[in-house]
Design a protein around this motif. Structure first.
Motif, PDB file in Angstrom:
ATOM      1  N   TRP A  39      -9.407   2.974 -10.325  1.00 40.13           N
ATOM      2  CA  TRP A  39      -8.231   2.528  -9.568  1.00 40.13           C
ATOM      3  C   TRP A  39      -8.455   1.111  -9.031  1.00 40.13           C
ATOM      4  N   TYR A  40      -9.636   0.883  -8.468  1.00 39.56           N
ATOM      5  CA  TYR A  40      -9.943  -0.450  -7.950  1.00 39.56           C
ATOM      6  C   TYR A  40     -10.077  -1.471  -9.078  1.00 39.56           C
ATOM      7  N   ALA A  41     -10.621  -1.052 -10.209  1.00 44.04           N
ATOM      8  CA  ALA A  41     -10.760  -1.981 -11.337  1.00 44.04           C
ATOM      9  C   ALA A  41      -9.373  -2.435 -11.805  1.00 44.04           C
ATOM     10  N   TRP A  42      -8.442  -1.495 -11.827  1.00 39.62           N
ATOM     11  CA  TRP A  42      -7.065  -1.809 -12.232  1.00 39.62           C
ATOM     12  C   TRP A  42      -6.437  -2.792 -11.218  1.00 39.62           C
ATOM     13  N   ARG A  43      -6.602  -2.488  -9.942  1.00 40.83           N
ATOM     14  CA  ARG A  43      -6.037  -3.360  -8.910  1.00 40.83           C
ATOM     15  C   ARG A  43      -6.701  -4.736  -8.911  1.00 40.83           C
ATOM     16  N   ARG A  44      -8.023  -4.769  -9.194  1.00 41.49           N
ATOM     17  CA  ARG A  44      -8.744  -6.052  -9.239  1.00 41.49           C
ATOM     18  C   ARG A  44      -8.151  -6.939 -10.333  1.00 41.49           C
TER      19      ARG A  44
ATOM     20  N   GLY B  19       4.522  -8.721   7.417  1.00 37.60           N
ATOM     21  CA  GLY B  19       4.401  -7.867   6.232  1.00 37.60           C
ATOM     22  C   GLY B  19       3.431  -6.715   6.381  1.00 37.60           C
ATOM     23  N   THR B  20       3.414  -6.126   7.573  1.00 35.55           N
ATOM     24  CA  THR B  20       2.572  -4.931   7.734  1.00 35.55           C
ATOM     25  C   THR B  20       3.387  -3.812   8.357  1.00 35.55           C
ATOM     26  N   SER B  21       3.095  -2.583   7.913  1.00 34.77           N
ATOM     27  CA  SER B  21       3.815  -1.434   8.468  1.00 34.77           C
ATOM     28  C   SER B  21       3.293  -1.098   9.862  1.00 34.77           C
ATOM     29  N   GLY B  22       2.147  -1.643  10.235  1.00 28.27           N
ATOM     30  CA  GLY B  22       1.596  -1.385  11.570  1.00 28.27           C
ATOM     31  C   GLY B  22       1.187   0.064  11.760  1.00 28.27           C
TER      32      GLY B  22
ATOM     33  N   PHE C  59     -10.531   4.538   4.883  1.00 30.30           N
ATOM     34  CA  PHE C  59     -10.188   5.338   6.067  1.00 30.30           C
ATOM     35  C   PHE C  59     -11.430   6.073   6.572  1.00 30.30           C
ATOM     36  N   GLY C  60     -11.592   6.038   7.881  1.00 29.23           N
ATOM     37  CA  GLY C  60     -12.733   6.725   8.490  1.00 29.23           C
ATOM     38  C   GLY C  60     -13.976   5.868   8.568  1.00 29.23           C
ATOM     39  N   GLU C  61     -13.934   4.662   7.935  1.00 29.75           N
ATOM     40  CA  GLU C  61     -15.090   3.766   7.995  1.00 29.75           C
ATOM     41  C   GLU C  61     -14.859   2.702   9.069  1.00 29.75           C
TER      42      GLU C  61
ATOM     43  N   PHE D 205       0.821  -1.202   0.000  1.00 27.73           N
ATOM     44  CA  PHE D 205       0.000   0.000   0.000  1.00 27.73           C
ATOM     45  C   PHE D 205       0.860   1.259   0.000  1.00 27.73           C
ATOM     46  N   ARG D 206       1.962   1.206   0.746  1.00 32.00           N
ATOM     47  CA  ARG D 206       2.770   2.420   0.880  1.00 32.00           C
ATOM     48  C   ARG D 206       4.008   2.443  -0.012  1.00 32.00           C
ATOM     49  N   ASP D 207       4.151   1.455  -0.887  1.00 27.02           N
ATOM     50  CA  ASP D 207       5.170   1.530  -1.952  1.00 27.02           C
ATOM     51  C   ASP D 207       4.791   2.651  -2.905  1.00 27.02           C
TER      52      ASP D 207
HETATM   53  C1  BJW Z   1       7.424  -7.168   3.387  1.00 28.56           C
HETATM   54  C2  BJW Z   1       7.660  -7.659   2.137  1.00 28.56           C
HETATM   55  C3  BJW Z   1       7.973  -8.998   2.069  1.00 28.56           C
HETATM   56  C4  BJW Z   1       7.232  -5.624   1.874  1.00 28.56           C
HETATM   57  N1  BJW Z   1       8.016  -9.721   3.187  1.00 28.56           N
HETATM   58  N2  BJW Z   1       7.491  -7.888   4.488  1.00 28.56           N
HETATM   59  C5  BJW Z   1      -6.166   5.681  16.213  1.00 28.56           C
HETATM   60  C6  BJW Z   1      -5.179   6.634  16.090  1.00 28.56           C
HETATM   61  C7  BJW Z   1      -5.043   7.373  14.920  1.00 28.56           C
HETATM   62  C8  BJW Z   1      -5.884   7.184  13.844  1.00 28.56           C
HETATM   63  C9  BJW Z   1      -6.864   6.237  13.960  1.00 28.56           C
HETATM   64  C10 BJW Z   1      -7.007   5.506  15.138  1.00 28.56           C
HETATM   65  N3  BJW Z   1      -8.045   4.646  14.961  1.00 28.56           N
HETATM   66  C11 BJW Z   1      -8.545   4.827  13.709  1.00 28.56           C
HETATM   67  C12 BJW Z   1      -7.840   5.794  13.077  1.00 28.56           C
HETATM   68  C13 BJW Z   1      -8.040   6.290  11.681  1.00 28.56           C
HETATM   69  C14 BJW Z   1      -7.510   5.324  10.622  1.00 28.56           C
HETATM   70  C15 BJW Z   1      -6.011   5.113  10.814  1.00 28.56           C
HETATM   71  O1  BJW Z   1      -5.551   4.104  11.283  1.00 28.56           O
HETATM   72  N4  BJW Z   1      -5.225   6.078  10.378  1.00 28.56           N
HETATM   73  C16 BJW Z   1      -3.775   5.944  10.475  1.00 28.56           C
HETATM   74  C17 BJW Z   1      -3.182   6.080   9.096  1.00 28.56           C
HETATM   75  C18 BJW Z   1      -3.255   6.948  11.452  1.00 28.56           C
HETATM   76  N5  BJW Z   1      -8.217   4.064  10.650  1.00 28.56           N
HETATM   77  C19 BJW Z   1      -9.416   3.944  10.136  1.00 28.56           C
HETATM   78  O2  BJW Z   1      -9.986   4.890   9.613  1.00 28.56           O
HETATM   79  C20 BJW Z   1     -10.093   2.584  10.210  1.00 28.56           C
HETATM   80  N6  BJW Z   1     -11.422   2.750  10.681  1.00 28.56           N
HETATM   81  C21 BJW Z   1     -11.704   2.901  11.989  1.00 28.56           C
HETATM   82  O3  BJW Z   1     -10.881   2.735  12.860  1.00 28.56           O
HETATM   83  O4  BJW Z   1     -13.019   3.254  12.226  1.00 28.56           O
HETATM   84  C22 BJW Z   1     -13.317   3.882  13.487  1.00 28.56           C
HETATM   85  C23 BJW Z   1     -12.654   5.255  13.503  1.00 28.56           C
HETATM   86  C24 BJW Z   1     -12.666   6.058  12.390  1.00 28.56           C
HETATM   87  C25 BJW Z   1     -12.053   7.306  12.421  1.00 28.56           C
HETATM   88  C26 BJW Z   1     -11.387   7.742  13.560  1.00 28.56           C
HETATM   89  C27 BJW Z   1     -11.358   6.912  14.691  1.00 28.56           C
HETATM   90  C28 BJW Z   1     -12.009   5.647  14.655  1.00 28.56           C
HETATM   91  C29 BJW Z   1     -10.222   1.985   8.820  1.00 28.56           C
HETATM   92  C30 BJW Z   1      -8.915   1.617   8.238  1.00 28.56           C
HETATM   93  C31 BJW Z   1      -9.131   1.060   6.830  1.00 28.56           C
HETATM   94  C32 BJW Z   1      -7.820   0.868   6.083  1.00 28.56           C
HETATM   95  N7  BJW Z   1      -8.108   0.620   4.720  1.00 28.56           N
HETATM   96  C33 BJW Z   1      -7.005   0.354   3.813  1.00 28.56           C
HETATM   97  C34 BJW Z   1      -7.581   0.317   2.373  1.00 28.56           C
HETATM   98  C35 BJW Z   1      -8.320  -0.990   2.122  1.00 28.56           C
HETATM   99  C36 BJW Z   1      -8.821  -1.094   0.727  1.00 28.56           C
HETATM  100  C37 BJW Z   1      -7.693  -1.074  -0.280  1.00 28.56           C
HETATM  101  O5  BJW Z   1      -6.810  -1.960  -0.311  1.00 28.56           O
HETATM  102  O6  BJW Z   1      -7.700  -0.163  -1.116  1.00 28.56           O
HETATM  103  O7  BJW Z   1      -6.379  -0.876   4.134  1.00 28.56           O
HETATM  104  S1  BJW Z   1      -5.685   1.542   3.951  1.00 28.56           S
HETATM  105  C38 BJW Z   1      -4.370   0.388   3.696  1.00 28.56           C
HETATM  106  O8  BJW Z   1      -3.553   0.259   4.870  1.00 28.56           O
HETATM  107  C39 BJW Z   1      -5.061  -0.962   3.485  1.00 28.56           C
HETATM  108  C40 BJW Z   1      -4.134  -1.873   4.228  1.00 28.56           C
HETATM  109  O9  BJW Z   1      -4.844  -3.066   4.598  1.00 28.56           O
HETATM  110  C41 BJW Z   1      -3.723  -1.052   5.418  1.00 28.56           C
HETATM  111  C42 BJW Z   1      -2.461  -1.513   6.087  1.00 28.56           C
HETATM  112  O10 BJW Z   1      -1.380  -1.461   5.239  1.00 28.56           O
HETATM  113  P1  BJW Z   1      -0.259  -2.605   5.315  1.00 28.56           P
HETATM  114  O11 BJW Z   1      -0.871  -3.900   4.961  1.00 28.56           O
HETATM  115  O12 BJW Z   1       0.446  -2.528   6.599  1.00 28.56           O
HETATM  116  O13 BJW Z   1       0.668  -2.227   4.075  1.00 28.56           O
HETATM  117  P2  BJW Z   1       1.903  -1.214   4.012  1.00 28.56           P
HETATM  118  O14 BJW Z   1       2.132  -0.941   2.568  1.00 28.56           O
HETATM  119  O15 BJW Z   1       1.710  -0.054   4.894  1.00 28.56           O
HETATM  120  O16 BJW Z   1       3.138  -2.035   4.620  1.00 28.56           O
HETATM  121  C43 BJW Z   1       3.679  -3.154   3.970  1.00 28.56           C
HETATM  122  C44 BJW Z   1       4.803  -3.689   4.849  1.00 28.56           C
HETATM  123  O17 BJW Z   1       5.277  -4.888   4.274  1.00 28.56           O
HETATM  124  C45 BJW Z   1       6.014  -2.748   4.990  1.00 28.56           C
HETATM  125  O18 BJW Z   1       6.366  -2.647   6.370  1.00 28.56           O
HETATM  126  C46 BJW Z   1       7.120  -3.461   4.202  1.00 28.56           C
HETATM  127  O19 BJW Z   1       8.415  -3.284   4.788  1.00 28.56           O
HETATM  128  C47 BJW Z   1       6.693  -4.896   4.320  1.00 28.56           C
HETATM  129  N8  BJW Z   1       7.104  -5.766   3.230  1.00 28.56           N
HETATM  130  N9  BJW Z   1       7.532  -6.574   1.217  1.00 28.56           N
HETATM  131  C48 BJW Z   1       7.775  -9.094   4.390  1.00 28.56           C
HETATM  132  N10 BJW Z   1       8.247  -9.571   0.867  1.00 28.56           N
END
Ligand code: BJW
Length: 250
Positions: A72-77, A193-196, A167-169, A40-42
């Motif tokens: 964008w989603y159609a491309w990713r799909r 494999g998550t950035s956390g 985000f926000g859902e 996602f963050r590449d």
């Molecule tokens: C390898 C590798 C290899 C590479 N081997 N490793 C508390 C505090 C602050 C903010 C919030 C909070 N609670 C909620 C929020 C708001 C928000 C949030 O978290 N914001 C932050 C950015 C600060 N969260 C939300 O809005 C969530 N909803 C929610 O909590 O509702 C209630 C609420 C709302 C609002 C306020 C408060 C409460 C919903 C989050 C939905 C996330 N959706 C997405 C899109 C999904 C659809 C799509 O794909 O298009 O989900 S965003 C995106 O990030 C996607 C991913 O699942 C998600 C996580 O990303 P991930 O998987 O970690 O990927 P990367 O790219 O970040 O990292 C990849 C890692 O792999 C890296 O570390 C590499 O090094 C590593 N890697 N190759 C091993 N081969």
């Protein structure tokens, strides 16, 4: 140190995996990177290089420009449909048959864990291969693309949208509850494999650790937010996961 497929792991971690009755695993985009799906963050490439995923994966973006977000989603799909599960996905599916209870929690929307054979699977952020009505929420697994993007709901005429969590859902309540329970109940938690960076999924390792689990992080980069409390395994999940399973069970 213990060895599996030529990779060395802390002996206590391997012993914990072998002995655990309940294991929980959280995966992120990194686990699918070796299937050719960019994380996602590449930096995005090609057509989509000038857009930030963070700006497209929001309800506001869809309201502002539904056609752009749909395309964008159609491309990713298309990329996801053409991709295959990699050895990391397959090792987790294999592990489900080797420990008494394994719960696999994924943030990924690509369906590759299911296609690899994982069954006790929680998809926290939805599934990119489904769409739903943006007005009434009806989910569709098949739909007509037609000339308009996004297409319309056959029942009410509102735009269809991807069945993913933006985000926000809110995350699906039952999935989140099950994930929390698995994190609280497990003896070993693997974060792979998550950035956390994205909540609430990012809290799951802390929940498991606070409840007494051993936590191990597998990441290509130095383990994010492990704060020295977790086993940090640096490398590709497609190499480390099969090697860890081999170290514990071969
Ligand atoms: C390898 C590798 C290899 C590479 N081997 N490793 C508390 C505090 C602050 C903010 C919030 C909070 N609670 C909620 C929020 C708001 C928000 C949030 O978290 N914001 C932050 C950015 C600060 N969260 C939300 O809005 C969530 N909803 C929610 O909590 O509702 C209630 C609420 C709302 C609002 C306020 C408060 C409460 C919903 C989050 C939905 C996330 N959706 C997405 C899109 C999904 C659809 C799509 O794909 O298009 O989900 S965003 C995106 O990030 C996607 C991913 O699942 C998600 C996580 O990303 P991930 O998987 O970690 O990927 P990367 O790219 O970040 O990292 C990849 C890692 O792999 C890296 O570390 C590499 O090094 C590593 N890697 N190759 C091993 N081969």
């Amino acid at each position: 140190m213990s060895e599996g497929a030529g990779v060395r792991f802390p002996t206590e971690l391997v012993a914990a995996l072998r002995a655990a009755r309940r294991v929980a695993v959280l995966t992120g985009a990194g686990v699918s990177a070796e299937s050719g799906i960019s994380t996602f963050r590449d930096a995005q490439t090609g057509l989509w290089a000038r857009y930030s995923p963070e700006e497209l994966a929001t309800p506001e973006a869809f309201r502002r420009n539904p056609g752009l977000v749909w395309e964008w989603y159609a491309w990713r799909r298309g990329l996801v449909t053409a991709a295959q599960p990699n050895p990391g996905h397959l090792a987790l599916a294999q592990l489900e048959g080797l420990v008494p209870q394994l719960t696999l929690i994924t943030q990924n929307v690509d369906g590759l864990h299911r296609r690899a054979g994982s069954r006790n699977l929680i998809e926290l952020h939805g599934d990119i291969t489904r769409v739903r009505c943006s007005a009434e929420g009806t989910v569709y697994t098949a739909w007509e693309e037609g000339s308009e993007a996004p297409p319309r709901c056959p029942a009410c005429g509102a735009h269809l949208r991807p069945d993913v969590v933006w985000f926000g859902e809110q995350l699906p309540a039952e999935a989140l509850e099950r994930a929390w329970m698995a994190a609280r109940a497990c003896e070993l938690f693997l974060s792979v494999g998550t950035s956390g960076l994205v909540e609430p999924a990012a809290s799951l390792p802390r929940v498991a650790y606070a409840a007494g689990a051993r936590v191990a992080v597998i990441n290509l980069e130095v383990a994010p937010s492990s704060e020295g409390r977790y086993d940090a395994l640096q490398g590709r999940s497609g190499e480390l996961l099969p090697a860890l399973v081999a170290a514990a069970f071969a």
